[in-house]
Design an enzyme around this catalytic site. Structure first.
Site, PDB file in Angstrom:
ATOM      1  N   GLY A  22       2.435  -4.495  -0.748  1.00 42.33           N
ATOM      2  CA  GLY A  22       1.771  -4.488   0.415  1.00 42.33           C
ATOM      3  C   GLY A  22       2.962  -4.095   1.525  1.00 42.33           C
ATOM      4  O   GLY A  22       3.282  -2.806   1.656  1.00 42.33           O
TER       5      GLY A  22
ATOM      6  N   TRP B 267      -7.187  -3.055  -0.383  1.00 44.33           N
ATOM      7  CA  TRP B 267      -7.267  -3.209   0.865  1.00 44.33           C
ATOM      8  C   TRP B 267      -7.580  -1.824   1.609  1.00 44.33           C
ATOM      9  O   TRP B 267      -7.247  -1.644   2.728  1.00 44.33           O
ATOM     10  CB  TRP B 267      -5.874  -3.481   1.675  1.00 44.33           C
ATOM     11  CG  TRP B 267      -5.550  -4.683   1.162  1.00 44.33           C
ATOM     12  CD1 TRP B 267      -4.276  -5.030   0.747  1.00 44.33           C
ATOM     13  CD2 TRP B 267      -6.236  -6.096   1.362  1.00 44.33           C
ATOM     14  NE1 TRP B 267      -4.047  -6.330   0.392  1.00 44.33           N
ATOM     15  CE2 TRP B 267      -5.215  -7.272   0.987  1.00 44.33           C
ATOM     16  CE3 TRP B 267      -7.370  -6.613   1.686  1.00 44.33           C
ATOM     17  CZ2 TRP B 267      -5.580  -8.561   0.848  1.00 44.33           C
ATOM     18  CZ3 TRP B 267      -7.517  -8.059   1.766  1.00 44.33           C
ATOM     19  CH2 TRP B 267      -6.730  -8.985   1.074  1.00 44.33           C
TER      20      TRP B 267
ATOM     21  N   GLU C   8      -1.108  -1.768   8.602  1.00 37.68           N
ATOM     22  CA  GLU C   8      -0.183  -0.438   9.092  1.00 37.68           C
ATOM     23  C   GLU C   8       1.217  -1.084   9.586  1.00 37.68           C
ATOM     24  O   GLU C   8       1.873  -0.668  10.245  1.00 37.68           O
ATOM     25  CB  GLU C   8      -0.626  -0.022  10.318  1.00 37.68           C
ATOM     26  CG  GLU C   8      -1.976   0.879   9.705  1.00 37.68           C
ATOM     27  CD  GLU C   8      -1.919   2.512  10.152  1.00 37.68           C
ATOM     28  OE1 GLU C   8      -0.985   2.963  10.504  1.00 37.68           O
ATOM     29  OE2 GLU C   8      -3.042   2.793   9.775  1.00 37.68           O
TER      30      GLU C   8
ATOM     31  N   GLY D 163     -14.522 -21.725  27.344  1.00 40.34           N
ATOM     32  CA  GLY D 163     -14.852 -23.132  26.795  1.00 40.34           C
ATOM     33  C   GLY D 163     -15.524 -23.085  25.921  1.00 40.34           C
ATOM     34  O   GLY D 163     -15.399 -22.381  24.925  1.00 40.34           O
TER      35      GLY D 163
HETATM   36  C1  LIG Z   1      -8.694  -5.008   6.922  1.00 38.50           C
HETATM   37  C2  LIG Z   1      -7.585  -4.329   6.103  1.00 38.50           C
HETATM   38  C3  LIG Z   1      -7.527  -2.917   5.944  1.00 38.50           C
HETATM   39  C4  LIG Z   1      -6.469  -2.233   5.426  1.00 38.50           C
HETATM   40  N1  LIG Z   1      -6.628  -0.994   5.242  1.00 38.50           N
HETATM   41  C5  LIG Z   1      -5.959  -0.262   4.439  1.00 38.50           C
HETATM   42  C6  LIG Z   1      -5.818   1.130   4.204  1.00 38.50           C
HETATM   43  O1  LIG Z   1      -6.858   1.628   4.875  1.00 38.50           O
HETATM   44  N2  LIG Z   1      -5.080   1.395   3.575  1.00 38.50           N
HETATM   45  C7  LIG Z   1      -3.890   0.776   3.047  1.00 38.50           C
HETATM   46  O2  LIG Z   1      -3.260   1.667   1.982  1.00 38.50           O
HETATM   47  N3  LIG Z   1      -3.724  -0.215   3.289  1.00 38.50           N
HETATM   48  C8  LIG Z   1      -4.705  -1.211   3.958  1.00 38.50           C
HETATM   49  N4  LIG Z   1      -4.344  -2.398   4.413  1.00 38.50           N
HETATM   50  C9  LIG Z   1      -3.460  -3.039   3.995  1.00 38.50           C
HETATM   51  C10 LIG Z   1      -2.175  -3.421   4.751  1.00 38.50           C
HETATM   52  O3  LIG Z   1      -1.550  -2.537   5.313  1.00 38.50           O
HETATM   53  C11 LIG Z   1      -1.506  -4.623   4.273  1.00 38.50           C
HETATM   54  O4  LIG Z   1      -2.112  -5.967   4.076  1.00 38.50           O
HETATM   55  C12 LIG Z   1      -0.092  -5.027   4.809  1.00 38.50           C
HETATM   56  O5  LIG Z   1       0.698  -3.758   4.745  1.00 38.50           O
HETATM   57  C13 LIG Z   1       0.533  -6.223   4.449  1.00 38.50           C
HETATM   58  O6  LIG Z   1       0.615  -6.434   3.091  1.00 38.50           O
HETATM   59  P1  LIG Z   1       0.283  -7.497   2.234  1.00 38.50           P
HETATM   60  O7  LIG Z   1      -1.194  -7.911   2.677  1.00 38.50           O
HETATM   61  O8  LIG Z   1       0.479  -7.378   1.026  1.00 38.50           O
HETATM   62  O9  LIG Z   1       0.972  -8.627   2.784  1.00 38.50           O
HETATM   63  P2  LIG Z   1       2.613  -9.143   2.208  1.00 38.50           P
HETATM   64  O10 LIG Z   1       3.582  -7.944   2.183  1.00 38.50           O
HETATM   65  O11 LIG Z   1       2.257  -9.919   0.818  1.00 38.50           O
HETATM   66  O12 LIG Z   1       3.136 -10.000   3.310  1.00 38.50           O
HETATM   67  C14 LIG Z   1       2.817 -11.446   3.374  1.00 38.50           C
HETATM   68  C15 LIG Z   1       3.387 -11.962   4.317  1.00 38.50           C
HETATM   69  O13 LIG Z   1       5.031 -11.931   4.282  1.00 38.50           O
HETATM   70  C16 LIG Z   1       5.582 -11.351   5.440  1.00 38.50           C
HETATM   71  N5  LIG Z   1       6.893 -10.660   4.830  1.00 38.50           N
HETATM   72  C17 LIG Z   1       6.827  -9.585   3.747  1.00 38.50           C
HETATM   73  N6  LIG Z   1       7.878  -8.942   3.605  1.00 38.50           N
HETATM   74  C18 LIG Z   1       8.632  -9.583   4.601  1.00 38.50           C
HETATM   75  C19 LIG Z   1      10.154  -9.430   4.873  1.00 38.50           C
HETATM   76  N7  LIG Z   1      10.785  -8.509   4.271  1.00 38.50           N
HETATM   77  N8  LIG Z   1      10.482 -10.013   6.083  1.00 38.50           N
HETATM   78  C20 LIG Z   1       9.762 -11.017   6.660  1.00 38.50           C
HETATM   79  N9  LIG Z   1       8.609 -11.101   6.400  1.00 38.50           N
HETATM   80  C21 LIG Z   1       8.030 -10.602   5.334  1.00 38.50           C
HETATM   81  C22 LIG Z   1       4.644 -10.461   5.916  1.00 38.50           C
HETATM   82  O14 LIG Z   1       4.948 -10.201   7.256  1.00 38.50           O
HETATM   83  C23 LIG Z   1       3.352 -11.390   5.748  1.00 38.50           C
HETATM   84  O15 LIG Z   1       3.450 -12.037   6.958  1.00 38.50           O
HETATM   85  C24 LIG Z   1      -5.385  -3.039   5.009  1.00 38.50           C
HETATM   86  C25 LIG Z   1      -5.345  -4.237   5.211  1.00 38.50           C
HETATM   87  C26 LIG Z   1      -6.384  -5.033   5.822  1.00 38.50           C
HETATM   88  C27 LIG Z   1      -6.398  -6.534   5.811  1.00 38.50           C
END
Ligand SMILES: Cc1cc2nc3c(=O)[nH]c(=O)nc-3n(C[C@H](O)[C@H](O)[C@H](O)COP(=O)(O)OP(=O)(O)OC[C@H]3O[C@@H](n4cnc5c(N)ncnc54)[C@H](O)[C@@H]3O)c2cc1C
Length: 408
Positions: free
Chosen positions: A135, A162, A388, A364
């Site tokens: 992610g 996603w 993003e 409210g």
């Molecule tokens: C509705 C929706 C639409 C989307 N559309 C697309 C799309 O069209 N194409 C696509 O490719 N992706 C898409 N995404 C994916 C989206 O970009 C990812 O969900 C996002 O990049 C976060 O990745 P993750 O969900 O795996 O969270 P993770 O990376 O697992 O993060 C989990 C938590 O850990 C924190 N974290 C992780 N690493 C660090 C660090 N080094 N320092 C501090 N905090 C950290 C994050 O900030 C977050 O709070 C979509 C997601 C959603 C929910």
């Protein structure tokens, strides 16, 4: 290069008013229904295609507007209408930007029209980068693209997750690993044309907000695409990989990753979406505060309420200024030396989450019900700090850019 301006020109004002009319008359009235249905609002997309809002021409016109204000203005108005429906309308744009940023002229001309279809037969596109284990950390990507030289074909295998419009798209843009030794520098983007065998939709997600936008897994099982589907072409990829290998050996000039190029260009646009949702909730809250009476006077007569509205509006305007600055810089080729794109996305998305929560408080009990739109806007706003690049990742990018240090 266009001078930075904080005022839309006459033509832009006309486009803004036209978009606002569509958002107010078509998108907003449909918002609650499609949020409940949790389905892609095809009739609304078709309506947008009929009037020219859902089209390559319209998108390209805004994208190449030298003032940089075309895209943020359009995003703000459409997302003011409703975030879920607006994402269904503009989601194709993320895939289109992937092709515009990395594709050849021929690829742009061939694939982008197929992403949109036409008003009688609308299509959508998907940009697939995220994976279950990749992610925020794109370097953990596992989807593999292997070149079959004998057939001049690329073979893709892996699971994407996603993906907005994933599985229902006519054209999928898929980021995959071509050289695992190079981490995120060994990635490349591929077009998967319509009806390619081996590509299938996996789980469709049931979400907290933006429920009218389809989000799903995309499974790639021995998907074969012609060599011409590698964005930018093989020669350019080989040169880029050679530079990355050289850099890995000697520590030379940084090589840009294909997916990151797409995200850099699109972050201010996401900031503008957040501004649209925040402004929508603020307007509902202001109107409510001026008409709802308690203790014999409108609730806005209380400083506690009035000051909240003052802060909401101030933060929305500040967010818009950051978004417009970043967008102007991006369009005019000014490097983000202080990660201005990330700054705009970070501030606008956090503002949207805060402002929509304040709007619920001002309404409210009514704010907490589905009779009023602010609870939906608050659910929708939560996405902006996640997709993003999460807020934490934006802070990481900003801190690294400012310090020059590899902060973790
Ligand atoms: C509705 C929706 C639409 C989307 N559309 C697309 C799309 O069209 N194409 C696509 O490719 N992706 C898409 N995404 C994916 C989206 O970009 C990812 O969900 C996002 O990049 C976060 O990745 P993750 O969900 O795996 O969270 P993770 O990376 O697992 O993060 C989990 C938590 O850990 C924190 N974290 C992780 N690493 C660090 C660090 N080094 N320092 C501090 N905090 C950290 C994050 O900030 C977050 O709070 C979509 C997601 C959603 C929910």
């Amino acid at each position: 290069m266009a001078e930075f301006t904080m005022e839309l020109n006459d033509e832009q004002k006309e486009v803004r008013d036209w978009l606002h009319g569509f958002a107010a008359d078509v998108i907003r009235p449909a918002a609650a229904e499609w949020d409940e249905r949790e389905e892609t609002p095809w009739p609304v997309i078709q309506e947008a295609a009929k009037v020219g809002i859902y089209s390559l021409d319209f998108y390209a016109q805004q994208y190449f507007d030298a003032t940089g204000l075309g895209i943020p203005m359009a995003m703000e108005e459409l997302f003011w209408g409703d975030a879920g429906i607006a994402l269904s309308i503009v989601g194709t744009g993320l895939a289109a930007v992937g092709v515009l940023a990395n594709g050849t002229e021929e690829q742009i001309g061939t694939w982008i029209p197929q992403m949109y279809g036409d008003a009688d037969d609308v299509k959508v596109a998907a940009f697939c980068s995220s994976e279950p284990d990749a992610g925020s950390d794109v370097s953990s990507m596992r989807t593999r693209a292997v070149y079959d030289e004998a057939k001049d074909e690329w073979v893709l295998n892996g699971t994407k997750t996603w993906a907005t419009n994933g599985g229902i798209a006519n054209v999928h843009v898929v980021v995959a690993v071509v050289d695992p030794e190079l981490g995120s520098k060994g990635h490349a983007s591929f077009i998967v044309p319509p009806n390619t065998p081996g590509l299938a939709q996996g789980q469709k997600f049931k979400k907290h907000g933006i429920r009218a936008s389809h989000t799903a897994e995309v499974i790639l099982d021995n998907v074969r695409v012609p060599g011409s589907c590698l964005l930018g072409g093989k020669e350019k990829l080989d040169e880029r990989l050679a530079r990355a290998r050289e850099r890995a050996r000697t520590g030379g000039e940084r090589v840009k990753n294909a997916a990151m190029a797409t995200f850099e260009a699109s972050r201010p646009a996401v900031g503008a979406m957040a501004v649209g949702t925040a402004r929508a909730a603020y307007e509902v809250a202001l109107d409510y505060a001026m008409t709802r009476e308690q203790f014999g006077r409108p609730i806005i007569d209380n400083q506690g309420v009035a000051f909240q509205l003052a802060d909401m509006r101030t933060q929305i305007d500040a967010a818009r200024l950051l978004v417009w600055r970043a967008s102007w810089m991006a369009v005019n080729g000014k490097p983000f030396t202080a990660a201005e794109g990330s700054m705009s996305k970070l501030f606008a998305s956090e503002t949207a989450k805060k402002v929509t929560a304040q709007a619920i408080q001002i309404l409210g009990g009514n704010g907490y019900t589905r009779e009023y739109p602010v609870e939906r806007m608050h659910r929708d706003a939560a996405i902006y700090t996640i997709f993003e690049g999460t807020s934490e990742i934006q802070r990481l990018v900003i801190a690294r850019t400012l310090s020059g240090l590899p902060i973790r």
